[in-house]
Write a protein that holds these residues in place. Structure first.
Motif, PDB file in Angstrom:
ATOM      1  N   ILE A 336      50.550  45.269  -5.600  1.00 25.94           N
ATOM      2  CA  ILE A 336      49.547  44.216  -5.384  1.00 25.94           C
ATOM      3  C   ILE A 336      48.234  44.750  -5.947  1.00 25.94           C
ATOM      4  O   ILE A 336      47.701  45.748  -5.463  1.00 25.94           O
ATOM      5  N   THR A 340      46.995  39.075  -8.940  1.00 23.95           N
ATOM      6  CA  THR A 340      48.453  38.966  -9.080  1.00 23.95           C
ATOM      7  C   THR A 340      48.764  37.801 -10.007  1.00 23.95           C
ATOM      8  O   THR A 340      48.418  36.647  -9.715  1.00 23.95           O
ATOM      9  N   THR A 387      45.586  43.188 -13.226  1.00 29.50           N
ATOM     10  CA  THR A 387      46.985  43.350 -12.780  1.00 29.50           C
ATOM     11  C   THR A 387      47.447  44.802 -12.897  1.00 29.50           C
ATOM     12  O   THR A 387      48.519  45.156 -12.397  1.00 29.50           O
ATOM     13  N   SER A 404      51.045  44.030 -11.245  1.00 33.11           N
ATOM     14  CA  SER A 404      50.841  43.032 -10.192  1.00 33.11           C
ATOM     15  C   SER A 404      51.160  41.628 -10.729  1.00 33.11           C
ATOM     16  O   SER A 404      50.301  40.952 -11.300  1.00 33.11           O
TER      17      SER A 404
END
Ligand SMILES: Cc1cc2nc3c(=O)[nH]c(=O)nc-3n(C[C@H](O)[C@H](O)[C@H](O)COP(=O)(O)OP(=O)(O)OC[C@H]3O[C@@H](n4cnc5c(N)ncnc54)[C@H](O)[C@@H]3O)c2cc1C
Length: 468
Positions: A336, A340, A387, A404
């Motif tokens: 995470i 995301t 991400t 992510s």
């Protein structure tokens, strides 16, 4: 003596120990698979000292050892395209092709010869000055507070410490990020059955490719396909997905049960690569379940090879040539991160100001419950820098299939073009952070983007044309 006294304890306490320093470096890349070399070369070319640690004895991971060979999408620029062009000039990859799938066309980068690719990636790393450590496992990060200061590695020598300013986790499973305390999701949100299934590639030789290609043109049982116009094109350009009807009738006739509705065949260097096995509901972090999945893949490989020999023109004299020495794992942890990537983002191509790659990978989802494969060509989408930044841990970047992205977005971002592109961006970002004396979370993304542009990497969807 009672039964209870003979039982092994549930846990043991290991003695504390002093761990010697092996080396000190700027950037540590964990995993030299599909993604790691792109991170390592990118950082090293920016003048950084880089150590890349790989538990196996060669580079490329799923791309080479896993016998995948084919990025499912065009390589649209930067180091990934440079590597593929070098492979092509050495005869280790062919021309890209436009495959026919249910959504129309999707441009696919030619598969590569995995043996040549292992050597090419290693040579490029050596030329860039990357220190590779083969047959060495990274077991855990070393933290000061929430900042990663290095990693503990294990080799035949035992445990050693490598100090570094930035760690890039390209382990595919986010091993280091999660051990550092970064939050993550497994698959679509928990158990093994929410993850895409595992498979194991194998190759067959003595296949009559001309006969197979001619037959494939005449059947409606191979709906997704790329069939080269010339016999010379067959070495790298034949891609066939389907076989559902004949696979079903063969299973009914023989009583042999295979766990997959379809098979994908593709050629690389004139060899036939077969993606036809599947095991669902495997917790790959449990060594007993992992091993059972390998055994099941071996059973299926024998079955699939027999099916091909008995049912498919061109395979009459074919035999199993090589089996991937690694189980092909499609999905485990997704970190995470600060952002995301959602399925919607990846399908609609959401614009991100901090995009570090436009990616033209197909959507490729193997249903966790075992239904047919959904393979679609979609317009390019963008991958934001956020991400790659796990929450709660500093000086750590994640690249490759564990970035992510939610389960739906991962159906695109797990593909090799995206993995290579996130590796490249992480390597550049690590170098920029070190040069500027800032944390990777505070890195000026526009500087990273400028460097990526200098490498010819498109960053936004509209910059990529002709991929579908
Ligand atoms: C069966 C199958 C078929 C696929 N088909 C395609 C396809 O046709 N096209 C496509 O684009 N994608 C395909 N994919 C997806 C794609 O291959 C992967 O998602 C991608 O290769 C993952 O890249 P990665 O670098 O994240 O992981 P990997 O390539 O697995 O690399 C991870 C590396 O890290 C090393 N490592 C892991 N942990 C440690 C540790 N603790 N210490 C040291 N080293 C470590 C591993 O040994 C490995 O070399 C397929 C995947 C599977 C399983």
């Amino acid at each position: 003596m009672t039964q209870a006294m003979n039982q092994a304890p549930k846990t043991i306490t290991e003695p504390a120990r002093e761990t010697p320093l092996l080396m000190e470096t700027d950037v540590i890349v964990v995993g030299g698979g599909t993604t790691g070399p792109f991170a390592a070369i990118s950082a090293a070319r920016q003048g950084k000292r880089v150590v890349m640690i790989e538990r196996f004895g060669s580079l490329g991971g799923n791309l080479t050892l896993g016998l995948n060979t084919k990025p499912s999408g065009a390589l649209v620029g930067g180091l990934p395209l440079e590597v593929w062009n070098l492979a092509r000039s050495a005869g280790g990859a062919g021309d890209d092709y436009m495959a026919v799938v249910k959504t129309g066309g999707v441009k696919i980068a030619s598969p590569c010869d995995p043996e040549l690719m292992k050597m090419l990636l290693t040579r490029l790393c050596a030329e860039a000055g990357v220190q590779i450590l083969f047959e060495t496992v990274v077991s855990t990060p070393v933290l000061e507070g929430d900042t990663v200061k290095g990693v503990i590695v294990e080799s035949k020598t035992g445990r050693q410490f490598i100090a570094g300013q930035v760690v890039i986790d390209c382990s595919a499973d986010a091993d280091i990020a999660t051990r550092a305390g970064a939050p993550f999701v497994m698959g679509a949100g928990g158990e093994a059955r929410t993850m895409q299934p595992v498979s194991m590639y194998f190759t067959m030789d003595r296949v009559d490719l001309v006969r197979l290609a001619e037959w494939a043109k005449t059947t409606d049982d191979v709906p997704a396909r790329a069939i080269p116009a010339t016999p010379e094109g067959l070495d790298y350009g034949l891609w066939l997905t389907g076989f559902n009807q004949s696979l079903r009738s063969w299973q009914e006739k023989t009583g042999i049960q295979l766990q997959r509705d379809n098979i994908t065949l593709k050629t690389a260097d004139g060899r036939m690569y077969v993606n036809g096995t599947r095991v669902t509901d495997v917790d790959v972090f449990d060594p007993v379940q992992f091993t059972a999945a390998v055994l099941e893949c071996y059973r299926q490989i024998e079955g699939v090879a027999r099916y091909l020999r008995e049912m498919i023109p061109g395979f009459e004299n074919a035999r199993i040539e090589a089996i991937a020495p690694v189980l092909g794992v499609r999905e485990t942890r997704h970190i995470i991160g600060e952002y995301t990537l959602s399925g919607k983002d990846s399908v609609e191509g959401t614009h991100f100001d901090d995009s570090i790659a436009a990616d033209a990978s197909a959507l490729d989802i193997h249903d966790p419950k075992g239904a047919d494969v959904d393979f679609q060509g979609l317009r390019p989408y963008e991958i934001p820098y956020r991400t790659l930044l796990p929450m709660g841990v500093e000086q750590l970047l994640v690249a490759g299939r564990c970035i992510s992205a939610d389960h739906a977005a991962h159906a695109r971002s797990r593909n090799m073009p995206a993995c290579m592109a996130t590796g490249q961006a992480a390597g550049i970002a690590a170098a920029v952070a070190i040069d500027r004396g800032v944390n990777v979370r505070q890195v000026p993304v526009d500087v990273v983007q400028q460097k990526l542009r200098e490498l010819g990497m498109p960053l936004h969807g509209e910059e990529v044309k002709g991929t579908m």
